[in-house]
Design a protein around this motif. Structure first.
Motif, short mmCIF file in Angstrom:
data_model
loop_
_atom_site.label_atom_id
_atom_site.label_comp_id
_atom_site.label_asym_id
_atom_site.label_seq_id
_atom_site.Cartn_x
_atom_site.Cartn_y
_atom_site.Cartn_z
N GLY A 1 35.77 43.66 74.95
CA GLY A 1 35.57 44.82 75.81
C GLY A 1 35.97 44.58 77.25
O GLY A 1 35.44 45.22 78.16
N MET A 2 36.92 43.68 77.46
CA MET A 2 37.37 43.37 78.82
C MET A 2 38.53 44.26 79.23
O MET A 2 39.32 44.71 78.41
N TRP A 3 38.65 44.47 80.52
CA TRP A 3 39.82 45.14 81.10
C TRP A 3 40.98 44.16 81.07
O TRP A 3 40.86 43.02 81.51
N PHE B 1 34.39 40.47 82.02
CA PHE B 1 34.71 41.73 82.66
C PHE B 1 36.20 42.04 82.65
O PHE B 1 36.62 43.16 82.38
N MET B 2 37.03 41.03 82.90
CA MET B 2 38.45 41.28 83.11
C MET B 2 39.26 40.06 82.70
O MET B 2 38.82 38.92 82.89
N HIS C 1 41.39 56.37 86.93
CA HIS C 1 42.07 55.97 88.15
C HIS C 1 41.79 56.97 89.27
O HIS C 1 41.42 56.60 90.39
N GLN C 2 41.91 58.24 88.96
CA GLN C 2 41.68 59.27 89.97
C GLN C 2 40.21 59.31 90.41
O GLN C 2 39.92 59.43 91.60
N VAL D 1 39.55 49.96 89.82
CA VAL D 1 39.43 50.90 88.69
C VAL D 1 38.63 50.25 87.56
O VAL D 1 37.76 50.90 86.95
N ALA D 2 38.89 48.98 87.29
CA ALA D 2 38.13 48.27 86.25
C ALA D 2 36.65 48.21 86.61
O ALA D 2 35.77 48.36 85.74
N ARG D 3 36.35 48.02 87.88
CA ARG D 3 34.97 47.99 88.35
C ARG D 3 34.29 49.34 88.10
O ARG D 3 33.12 49.40 87.69
#
Length: 491
Positions: free
Chosen positions: A269-271, A241-242, A326-327, A162-164
Protein backbone atom coordinates in the motif's frame (compact mmCIF):
# COMPACT_ATOMS: atom_id res chain seq x y z
CA UNK A 1 -4.85 63.65 -28.43
CA UNK A 2 -1.10 63.92 -29.14
CA UNK A 3 -0.59 65.61 -25.79
CA UNK A 4 -2.55 62.83 -24.09
CA UNK A 5 -0.40 60.18 -25.74
CA UNK A 6 2.72 62.04 -24.72
CA UNK A 7 1.54 62.27 -21.14
CA UNK A 8 0.64 58.56 -21.01
CA UNK A 9 4.11 57.57 -22.23
CA UNK A 10 6.15 59.72 -19.86
CA UNK A 11 6.98 56.89 -17.44
CA UNK A 12 6.68 53.93 -19.79
CA UNK A 13 9.75 51.69 -20.15
CA UNK A 14 9.11 51.25 -23.86
CA UNK A 15 11.75 52.87 -26.11
CA UNK A 16 11.35 56.24 -27.69
CA UNK A 17 12.99 54.81 -30.80
CA UNK A 18 11.62 51.35 -31.61
CA UNK A 19 13.75 51.04 -34.75
CA UNK A 20 16.93 51.48 -32.71
CA UNK A 21 15.76 48.83 -30.23
CA UNK A 22 14.91 46.50 -33.09
CA UNK A 23 18.41 46.83 -34.56
CA UNK A 24 20.03 46.23 -31.19
CA UNK A 25 17.72 43.28 -30.53
CA UNK A 26 18.71 41.68 -33.82
CA UNK A 27 22.37 42.08 -32.89
CA UNK A 28 21.73 40.41 -29.56
CA UNK A 29 19.91 37.51 -31.21
CA UNK A 30 22.65 37.11 -33.81
CA UNK A 31 25.29 37.09 -31.08
CA UNK A 32 23.61 34.18 -29.33
CA UNK A 33 23.10 32.25 -32.56
CA UNK A 34 26.79 32.84 -33.36
CA UNK A 35 27.67 31.62 -29.87
CA UNK A 36 25.82 28.34 -30.42
CA UNK A 37 26.99 27.89 -34.00
CA UNK A 38 30.65 28.35 -33.07
CA UNK A 39 30.53 26.77 -29.62
CA UNK A 40 33.30 24.26 -30.42
CA UNK A 41 35.79 27.08 -30.96
CA UNK A 42 35.37 28.17 -27.34
CA UNK A 43 36.74 26.59 -24.17
CA UNK A 44 34.16 24.46 -22.40
CA UNK A 45 34.69 26.48 -19.22
CA UNK A 46 37.21 28.97 -17.93
CA UNK A 47 37.58 30.59 -14.52
CA UNK A 48 36.69 34.27 -14.35
CA UNK A 49 39.67 36.54 -13.60
CA UNK A 50 39.57 38.61 -10.47
CA UNK A 51 39.16 41.88 -12.35
CA UNK A 52 36.03 40.51 -14.06
CA UNK A 53 34.50 39.50 -10.73
CA UNK A 54 35.28 42.93 -9.28
CA UNK A 55 33.24 44.57 -12.02
CA UNK A 56 30.13 43.10 -10.40
CA UNK A 57 30.90 44.69 -7.04
CA UNK A 58 29.26 48.02 -7.85
CA UNK A 59 26.33 49.98 -6.46
CA UNK A 60 22.79 49.88 -7.85
CA UNK A 61 22.66 52.03 -11.01
CA UNK A 62 20.78 55.28 -10.59
CA UNK A 63 21.05 56.74 -14.07
CA UNK A 64 20.18 55.09 -17.35
CA UNK A 65 22.69 52.99 -19.31
CA UNK A 66 22.35 52.37 -23.07
CA UNK A 67 21.19 48.88 -23.96
CA UNK A 68 24.17 48.43 -26.29
CA UNK A 69 26.54 49.15 -23.40
CA UNK A 70 24.92 46.58 -21.12
CA UNK A 71 24.87 44.05 -23.97
CA UNK A 72 28.61 44.55 -24.44
CA UNK A 73 29.13 43.98 -20.73
CA UNK A 74 27.27 40.69 -21.12
CA UNK A 75 29.47 39.66 -24.06
CA UNK A 76 32.67 40.60 -22.24
CA UNK A 77 31.99 39.61 -18.65
CA UNK A 78 29.13 37.08 -18.53
CA UNK A 79 29.00 34.91 -21.63
CA UNK A 80 32.65 33.71 -21.54
CA UNK A 81 32.42 32.62 -17.90
CA UNK A 82 29.18 30.63 -17.74
CA UNK A 83 29.16 26.98 -16.67
CA UNK A 84 29.47 25.84 -20.30
CA UNK A 85 26.79 23.17 -20.64
CA UNK A 86 25.90 24.10 -24.26
CA UNK A 87 29.43 22.99 -25.21
CA UNK A 88 29.79 19.39 -26.43
CA UNK A 89 32.73 18.93 -24.08
CA UNK A 90 30.60 19.61 -21.01
CA UNK A 91 30.09 16.23 -19.34
CA UNK A 92 30.37 17.04 -15.67
CA UNK A 93 26.80 17.16 -14.48
CA UNK A 94 23.50 16.07 -15.93
CA UNK A 95 22.82 19.29 -17.82
CA UNK A 96 21.20 19.36 -21.22
CA UNK A 97 22.85 21.43 -23.93
CA UNK A 98 19.74 23.30 -24.96
CA UNK A 99 18.78 23.85 -28.59
CA UNK A 100 18.32 26.94 -30.77
CA UNK A 101 14.60 26.30 -31.19
CA UNK A 102 14.06 26.39 -27.44
CA UNK A 103 16.06 29.60 -27.16
CA UNK A 104 13.85 31.27 -29.74
CA UNK A 105 10.72 29.98 -28.02
CA UNK A 106 11.97 31.40 -24.72
CA UNK A 107 12.26 34.78 -26.41
CA UNK A 108 8.64 34.51 -27.58
CA UNK A 109 7.52 33.54 -24.08
CA UNK A 110 9.37 36.50 -22.59
CA UNK A 111 7.73 38.86 -25.05
CA UNK A 112 4.29 37.46 -24.29
CA UNK A 113 5.04 37.64 -20.56
CA UNK A 114 2.13 35.38 -19.68
CA UNK A 115 1.59 34.37 -16.07
CA UNK A 116 0.81 30.67 -16.26
CA UNK A 117 -0.68 30.49 -12.80
CA UNK A 118 -4.07 30.37 -14.46
CA UNK A 119 -6.79 32.44 -16.13
CA UNK A 120 -8.65 31.76 -19.34
CA UNK A 121 -5.80 31.83 -21.87
CA UNK A 122 -4.39 29.59 -24.57
CA UNK A 123 -0.89 29.40 -22.99
CA UNK A 124 -2.54 27.26 -20.29
CA UNK A 125 -3.82 24.99 -23.08
CA UNK A 126 -0.25 24.58 -24.30
CA UNK A 127 0.73 23.24 -20.87
CA UNK A 128 -2.33 20.98 -20.83
CA UNK A 129 -1.44 19.64 -24.25
CA UNK A 130 2.04 18.68 -23.07
CA UNK A 131 0.46 17.00 -20.05
CA UNK A 132 -1.63 14.89 -22.43
CA UNK A 133 1.43 14.08 -24.52
CA UNK A 134 3.36 12.98 -21.44
CA UNK A 135 0.39 10.98 -20.16
CA UNK A 136 0.40 9.05 -23.42
CA UNK A 137 4.18 8.70 -23.59
CA UNK A 138 4.42 7.18 -20.11
CA UNK A 139 1.23 5.12 -20.23
CA UNK A 140 -0.59 7.07 -17.52
CA UNK A 141 -4.41 7.16 -17.45
CA UNK A 142 -6.51 9.98 -18.87
CA UNK A 143 -7.24 11.13 -15.32
CA UNK A 144 -3.56 11.86 -14.65
CA UNK A 145 -2.41 15.44 -14.14
CA UNK A 146 0.81 17.25 -14.82
CA UNK A 147 2.45 20.56 -14.06
CA UNK A 148 5.63 22.36 -15.11
CA UNK A 149 8.02 23.23 -12.29
CA UNK A 150 11.62 24.38 -11.98
CA UNK A 151 13.07 20.88 -11.98
CA UNK A 152 12.86 17.36 -10.60
CA UNK A 153 13.70 18.57 -7.08
CA UNK A 154 10.42 20.52 -7.00
CA UNK A 155 8.56 17.77 -8.87
CA UNK A 156 9.66 15.27 -6.23
CA UNK A 157 8.48 17.58 -3.48
CA UNK A 158 5.08 17.85 -5.17
CA UNK A 159 4.88 14.05 -5.35
CA UNK A 160 5.69 13.75 -1.63
CA UNK A 161 3.03 16.34 -0.79
CA UNK A 162 0.38 14.48 -2.83
CA UNK A 163 1.38 11.13 -1.30
CA UNK A 164 1.14 12.72 2.15
CA UNK A 165 -2.39 13.87 1.37
CA UNK A 166 -3.41 10.36 0.36
CA UNK A 167 -2.19 8.86 3.62
CA UNK A 168 -3.11 11.64 6.06
CA UNK A 169 -6.17 13.07 4.31
CA UNK A 170 -6.87 16.64 3.25
CA UNK A 171 -6.96 17.72 6.88
CA UNK A 172 -3.15 17.68 6.81
CA UNK A 173 -3.32 21.01 4.98
CA UNK A 174 -4.91 22.72 7.99
CA UNK A 175 -3.94 20.54 10.92
CA UNK A 176 -0.48 19.38 9.93
CA UNK A 177 0.88 15.89 10.17
CA UNK A 178 -0.79 13.46 12.58
CA UNK A 179 1.15 11.98 15.47
CA UNK A 180 1.40 8.61 13.73
CA UNK A 181 3.39 10.23 10.91
CA UNK A 182 6.45 9.75 13.10
CA UNK A 183 6.15 6.05 12.26
CA UNK A 184 5.93 6.49 8.49
CA UNK A 185 8.88 5.12 6.52
CA UNK A 186 10.04 5.73 2.97
CA UNK A 187 12.41 3.60 0.92
CA UNK A 188 14.95 4.55 -1.72
CA UNK A 189 18.39 3.35 -2.67
CA UNK A 190 21.54 5.10 -1.60
CA UNK A 191 22.00 6.11 -5.26
CA UNK A 192 18.84 8.24 -5.09
CA UNK A 193 19.31 11.97 -5.59
CA UNK A 194 19.78 14.03 -2.43
CA UNK A 195 16.80 16.22 -3.31
CA UNK A 196 14.58 13.39 -2.05
CA UNK A 197 15.83 13.91 1.50
CA UNK A 198 15.24 17.63 1.07
CA UNK A 199 11.67 16.92 -0.07
CA UNK A 200 11.00 14.82 3.03
CA UNK A 201 12.33 17.67 5.14
CA UNK A 202 10.15 20.30 3.44
CA UNK A 203 7.08 18.07 3.64
CA UNK A 204 7.48 17.88 7.42
CA UNK A 205 8.32 14.18 7.47
CA UNK A 206 12.01 14.57 8.24
CA UNK A 207 14.83 12.93 6.34
CA UNK A 208 15.24 10.35 9.12
CA UNK A 209 12.21 8.45 7.80
CA UNK A 210 14.24 7.54 4.72
CA UNK A 211 15.41 3.93 4.85
CA UNK A 212 18.51 3.97 2.67
CA UNK A 213 18.56 0.70 0.72
CA UNK A 214 21.89 -0.73 -0.52
CA UNK A 215 22.68 -1.00 -4.23
CA UNK A 216 24.17 -3.81 -6.27
CA UNK A 217 27.30 -3.73 -8.42
CA UNK A 218 25.35 -1.93 -11.16
CA UNK A 219 24.17 0.77 -8.71
CA UNK A 220 20.57 -0.52 -8.88
CA UNK A 221 18.48 -0.90 -5.75
CA UNK A 222 19.01 -4.25 -3.98
CA UNK A 223 15.48 -5.68 -4.07
CA UNK A 224 16.26 -8.43 -1.56
CA UNK A 225 17.65 -5.88 0.91
CA UNK A 226 14.56 -3.73 0.37
CA UNK A 227 12.23 -6.62 1.19
CA UNK A 228 14.24 -7.51 4.30
CA UNK A 229 14.18 -3.91 5.50
CA UNK A 230 10.44 -3.69 4.98
CA UNK A 231 9.87 -6.79 7.07
CA UNK A 232 12.00 -5.41 9.89
CA UNK A 233 10.10 -2.12 9.89
CA UNK A 234 6.71 -3.83 9.82
CA UNK A 235 7.69 -6.02 12.75
CA UNK A 236 8.78 -2.89 14.65
CA UNK A 237 5.41 -1.22 14.06
CA UNK A 238 6.37 1.23 11.32
CA UNK A 239 4.08 2.07 8.41
CA UNK A 240 5.71 1.91 4.97
CA UNK A 241 4.61 5.07 3.19
CA UNK A 242 6.54 5.60 -0.03
CA UNK A 243 8.93 3.76 -2.35
CA UNK A 244 11.24 5.48 -4.84
CA UNK A 245 12.47 3.91 -8.04
CA UNK A 246 15.18 5.44 -10.21
CA UNK A 247 14.90 5.65 -13.97
CA UNK A 248 18.58 6.52 -14.29
CA UNK A 249 20.52 7.29 -11.11
CA UNK A 250 22.38 10.57 -10.94
CA UNK A 251 25.76 8.94 -10.26
CA UNK A 252 25.80 6.16 -12.82
CA UNK A 253 22.59 6.22 -14.86
CA UNK A 254 21.38 2.94 -13.35
CA UNK A 255 17.75 1.88 -13.85
CA UNK A 256 16.07 0.15 -10.93
CA UNK A 257 13.82 -2.89 -11.48
CA UNK A 258 10.72 -0.71 -11.75
CA UNK A 259 8.22 -3.54 -12.20
CA UNK A 260 9.53 -5.33 -9.13
CA UNK A 261 9.34 -2.11 -7.13
CA UNK A 262 5.80 -1.48 -8.35
CA UNK A 263 4.81 -4.96 -7.13
CA UNK A 264 6.35 -4.33 -3.71
CA UNK A 265 4.73 -0.91 -3.40
CA UNK A 266 1.34 -2.33 -4.33
CA UNK A 267 1.57 -5.22 -1.87
CA UNK A 268 2.35 -2.83 0.99
CA UNK A 269 0.00 0.00 0.00
CA UNK A 270 2.92 2.35 -0.58
CA UNK A 271 3.03 5.32 -2.94
CA UNK A 272 5.35 4.43 -5.83
CA UNK A 273 7.33 7.38 -7.14
CA UNK A 274 9.82 7.26 -10.02
CA UNK A 275 12.68 9.74 -10.25
CA UNK A 276 13.15 10.08 -13.99
CA UNK A 277 15.18 13.29 -13.96
CA UNK A 278 17.92 11.66 -15.97
CA UNK A 279 16.34 8.80 -17.89
CA UNK A 280 12.55 9.05 -18.13
CA UNK A 281 12.60 10.69 -21.57
CA UNK A 282 14.36 7.57 -22.77
CA UNK A 283 10.78 6.50 -23.49
CA UNK A 284 11.18 8.49 -26.72
CA UNK A 285 13.80 5.97 -27.89
CA UNK A 286 12.63 2.51 -29.05
CA UNK A 287 15.99 1.12 -27.93
CA UNK A 288 15.76 2.46 -24.38
CA UNK A 289 12.01 2.40 -23.66
CA UNK A 290 11.85 -1.38 -22.94
CA UNK A 291 14.36 -0.91 -20.13
CA UNK A 292 11.93 1.49 -18.43
CA UNK A 293 9.16 -1.11 -18.17
CA UNK A 294 7.16 -0.45 -15.02
CA UNK A 295 7.39 3.33 -15.21
CA UNK A 296 3.75 3.32 -16.33
CA UNK A 297 2.78 1.88 -12.94
CA UNK A 298 4.13 4.80 -10.93
CA UNK A 299 1.83 6.92 -8.79
CA UNK A 300 4.03 9.88 -9.64
CA UNK A 301 6.87 10.62 -12.00
CA UNK A 302 9.35 13.49 -11.90
CA UNK A 303 11.56 14.40 -14.84
CA UNK A 304 13.25 17.28 -16.62
CA UNK A 305 12.80 18.50 -20.18
CA UNK A 306 16.02 20.50 -19.69
CA UNK A 307 18.15 17.36 -19.57
CA UNK A 308 17.66 14.77 -22.32
CA UNK A 309 14.84 16.90 -23.76
CA UNK A 310 17.39 19.64 -24.58
CA UNK A 311 14.94 22.38 -23.57
CA UNK A 312 16.64 25.50 -22.12
CA UNK A 313 16.59 25.81 -18.34
CA UNK A 314 14.40 25.48 -16.47
CA UNK A 315 11.69 22.99 -17.41
CA UNK A 316 10.93 20.28 -14.86
CA UNK A 317 7.69 18.31 -14.85
CA UNK A 318 5.59 16.42 -12.31
CA UNK A 319 3.16 13.78 -13.58
CA UNK A 320 0.65 12.43 -11.05
CA UNK A 321 -1.56 9.39 -11.70
CA UNK A 322 -4.44 10.57 -9.53
CA UNK A 323 -5.20 14.02 -10.93
CA UNK A 324 -8.08 14.63 -8.54
CA UNK A 325 -5.92 13.94 -5.49
CA UNK A 326 -3.22 16.12 -6.99
CA UNK A 327 -5.64 19.02 -7.29
CA UNK A 328 -7.04 18.57 -3.77
CA UNK A 329 -3.50 18.79 -2.43
CA UNK A 330 -2.94 22.30 -3.76
CA UNK A 331 -6.17 24.04 -4.76
CA UNK A 332 -6.82 27.34 -2.97
CA UNK A 333 -10.20 28.85 -2.10
CA UNK A 334 -8.85 32.42 -1.82
CA UNK A 335 -11.32 35.08 -2.97
CA UNK A 336 -8.87 36.60 -5.43
CA UNK A 337 -8.68 33.20 -7.17
CA UNK A 338 -12.45 32.99 -7.66
CA UNK A 339 -13.39 31.07 -10.80
CA UNK A 340 -16.16 31.94 -13.24
CA UNK A 341 -17.87 30.04 -16.02
CA UNK A 342 -16.74 32.59 -18.60
CA UNK A 343 -14.52 35.62 -18.95
CA UNK A 344 -10.87 35.90 -17.94
CA UNK A 345 -11.52 34.07 -14.65
CA UNK A 346 -12.80 31.00 -16.50
CA UNK A 347 -10.92 27.93 -17.70
CA UNK A 348 -10.65 26.16 -14.34
CA UNK A 349 -8.79 24.16 -13.10
CA UNK A 350 -5.67 26.27 -13.38
CA UNK A 351 -2.01 25.20 -13.16
CA UNK A 352 -1.76 26.88 -9.73
CA UNK A 353 -4.20 24.22 -8.51
CA UNK A 354 -1.50 21.57 -9.02
CA UNK A 355 1.51 23.13 -7.33
CA UNK A 356 2.67 25.81 -4.89
CA UNK A 357 3.37 28.54 -7.47
CA UNK A 358 0.79 31.17 -8.33
CA UNK A 359 3.20 33.22 -10.42
CA UNK A 360 4.57 30.92 -13.11
CA UNK A 361 6.47 31.56 -16.33
CA UNK A 362 5.49 30.09 -19.67
CA UNK A 363 7.93 27.16 -19.40
CA UNK A 364 5.65 24.99 -21.51
CA UNK A 365 6.23 27.01 -24.69
CA UNK A 366 9.89 26.05 -25.16
CA UNK A 367 9.05 22.38 -24.55
CA UNK A 368 6.09 22.65 -26.94
CA UNK A 369 8.29 24.12 -29.67
CA UNK A 370 11.05 21.58 -29.10
CA UNK A 371 8.77 18.54 -29.20
CA UNK A 372 7.00 19.75 -32.33
CA UNK A 373 9.96 21.07 -34.33
CA UNK A 374 12.19 18.05 -33.73
CA UNK A 375 9.51 15.40 -33.26
CA UNK A 376 9.56 12.34 -31.03
CA UNK A 377 11.39 10.21 -33.57
CA UNK A 378 14.37 12.54 -33.95
CA UNK A 379 14.46 13.19 -30.21
CA UNK A 380 14.57 9.46 -29.61
CA UNK A 381 17.47 9.01 -32.02
CA UNK A 382 19.37 11.80 -30.29
CA UNK A 383 18.82 10.21 -26.88
CA UNK A 384 19.96 6.81 -28.13
CA UNK A 385 23.09 8.38 -29.60
CA UNK A 386 24.13 9.88 -26.26
CA UNK A 387 24.01 6.36 -24.84
CA UNK A 388 26.03 5.05 -27.79
CA UNK A 389 28.67 7.73 -27.17
CA UNK A 390 28.80 6.76 -23.49
CA UNK A 391 29.20 3.10 -24.44
CA UNK A 392 32.03 4.09 -26.79
CA UNK A 393 33.80 5.92 -23.96
CA UNK A 394 33.42 2.84 -21.75
CA UNK A 395 34.97 0.67 -24.47
CA UNK A 396 37.90 3.05 -24.92
CA UNK A 397 38.62 3.09 -21.21
CA UNK A 398 39.07 -0.67 -21.33
CA UNK A 399 41.92 -0.22 -23.85
CA UNK A 400 44.05 1.78 -21.40
CA UNK A 401 45.78 0.00 -18.53
CA UNK A 402 46.10 3.29 -16.63
CA UNK A 403 42.30 3.58 -16.39
CA UNK A 404 39.53 1.52 -14.84
CA UNK A 405 35.77 1.55 -15.26
CA UNK A 406 34.11 1.67 -11.84
CA UNK A 407 30.60 0.60 -12.82
CA UNK A 408 29.21 -0.87 -16.05
CA UNK A 409 27.84 1.76 -18.41
CA UNK A 410 24.05 1.62 -18.21
CA UNK A 411 22.71 4.66 -20.02
CA UNK A 412 24.71 7.80 -20.72
CA UNK A 413 26.95 8.18 -17.66
CA UNK A 414 30.47 6.80 -17.43
CA UNK A 415 32.27 6.53 -14.08
CA UNK A 416 35.96 5.71 -14.31
CA UNK A 417 39.27 6.74 -12.86
CA UNK A 418 43.02 6.77 -13.26
CA UNK A 419 44.58 3.84 -11.43
CA UNK A 420 47.61 5.85 -10.36
CA UNK A 421 50.88 4.32 -9.24
CA UNK A 422 51.48 2.00 -6.34
CA UNK A 423 51.35 3.86 -3.06
CA UNK A 424 49.72 6.93 -4.57
CA UNK A 425 46.64 8.63 -3.16
CA UNK A 426 44.44 7.67 -6.10
CA UNK A 427 41.44 9.70 -4.97
CA UNK A 428 43.56 12.85 -4.70
CA UNK A 429 45.13 12.15 -8.08
CA UNK A 430 41.77 11.81 -9.81
CA UNK A 431 40.41 14.93 -8.12
CA UNK A 432 43.45 16.84 -9.39
CA UNK A 433 43.02 15.40 -12.87
CA UNK A 434 39.44 16.63 -13.04
CA UNK A 435 40.41 20.15 -12.00
CA UNK A 436 43.24 20.17 -14.54
CA UNK A 437 40.93 19.02 -17.33
CA UNK A 438 38.33 21.63 -16.40
CA UNK A 439 40.91 24.42 -16.28
CA UNK A 440 42.25 23.41 -19.66
CA UNK A 441 38.91 24.21 -21.29
CA UNK A 442 39.10 20.98 -23.29
CA UNK A 443 36.37 19.16 -21.40
CA UNK A 444 34.42 19.43 -18.16
CA UNK A 445 33.93 16.18 -16.25
CA UNK A 446 32.95 16.05 -12.58
CA UNK A 447 33.57 13.68 -9.70
CA UNK A 448 31.42 11.35 -7.63
CA UNK A 449 32.00 8.40 -5.34
CA UNK A 450 31.35 4.84 -6.46
CA UNK A 451 31.80 2.02 -3.95
CA UNK A 452 34.01 4.22 -1.81
CA UNK A 453 36.24 5.32 -4.68
CA UNK A 454 36.40 8.80 -6.13
CA UNK A 455 35.36 8.57 -9.77
CA UNK A 456 35.73 10.79 -12.80
CA UNK A 457 32.17 11.16 -14.04
CA UNK A 458 31.25 11.87 -17.64
CA UNK A 459 27.55 12.49 -18.27
CA UNK A 460 26.77 12.45 -21.98
CA UNK A 461 23.56 14.50 -22.02
CA UNK A 462 24.31 17.14 -24.66
CA UNK A 463 22.98 16.39 -28.15
CA UNK A 464 26.16 17.98 -29.58
CA UNK A 465 28.55 15.54 -27.88
CA UNK A 466 30.04 12.90 -30.19
CA UNK A 467 32.76 10.27 -30.04
CA UNK A 468 35.42 12.83 -30.93
CA UNK A 469 34.51 14.85 -27.83
CA UNK A 470 34.83 11.91 -25.43
CA UNK A 471 38.13 10.98 -27.09
CA UNK A 472 39.36 14.50 -26.25
CA UNK A 473 38.27 13.96 -22.65
CA UNK A 474 40.01 10.60 -22.47
CA UNK A 475 43.28 11.92 -23.87
CA UNK A 476 43.18 14.87 -21.50
CA UNK A 477 42.70 12.57 -18.49
CA UNK A 478 45.65 10.42 -19.57
CA UNK A 479 47.91 13.41 -20.27
CA UNK A 480 47.17 15.25 -17.05
CA UNK A 481 47.40 12.02 -15.09
CA UNK A 482 50.92 11.48 -16.36
CA UNK A 483 51.92 15.10 -15.81
CA UNK A 484 50.62 15.16 -12.25
CA UNK A 485 52.38 11.92 -11.36
CA UNK A 486 55.65 13.00 -13.01
CA UNK A 487 55.45 16.34 -11.21
CA UNK A 488 55.02 14.63 -7.87
CA UNK A 489 57.95 12.30 -8.55
CA UNK A 490 60.13 15.22 -9.56
CA UNK A 491 59.02 17.17 -6.49
Amino acid sequence: MDEQKKECGQTSLDPQDWDSLRRQGHRMLDDMLDYLQNIRQRPVWQPAPGDVRRRFDVALPVAETPLATVHQQFLDDVLPYAVGNPHPGFMGWVHGGGAPVGMLAEMLAAGLNANLGGRNQIPVEVERQITRWMRDLFGFPASASGVFVTGTSMATLIAVWVARTRLAGESVREQGLPVEAKRWTVYASRATHGSFAHALDLAGLGADCWRVVPVDAHQCIDVAALKAGLQRDLAAGFQPFMLIGNAGTVDAGAIDALNSLADIASSHGMWFHVDGALGALGMLSPEIAPRLAGIERADSLAFDFHKWGQVPYDAGFALIRDGELHQRTFVSRAAYLRREQEGLAGGSPWPCDFGPDLSRGFRALKAWFTLQVYGAQRMGRMIAETCAVAAWLGEQIAHHEELELLVPVSLNIVCFRHRGQDGADVDALNAAIVVAVQNSGLAAPSTTTIQGKLAIRAAIVNHRTCRQDVDVLLQAVLRFGRQLQNGRREG
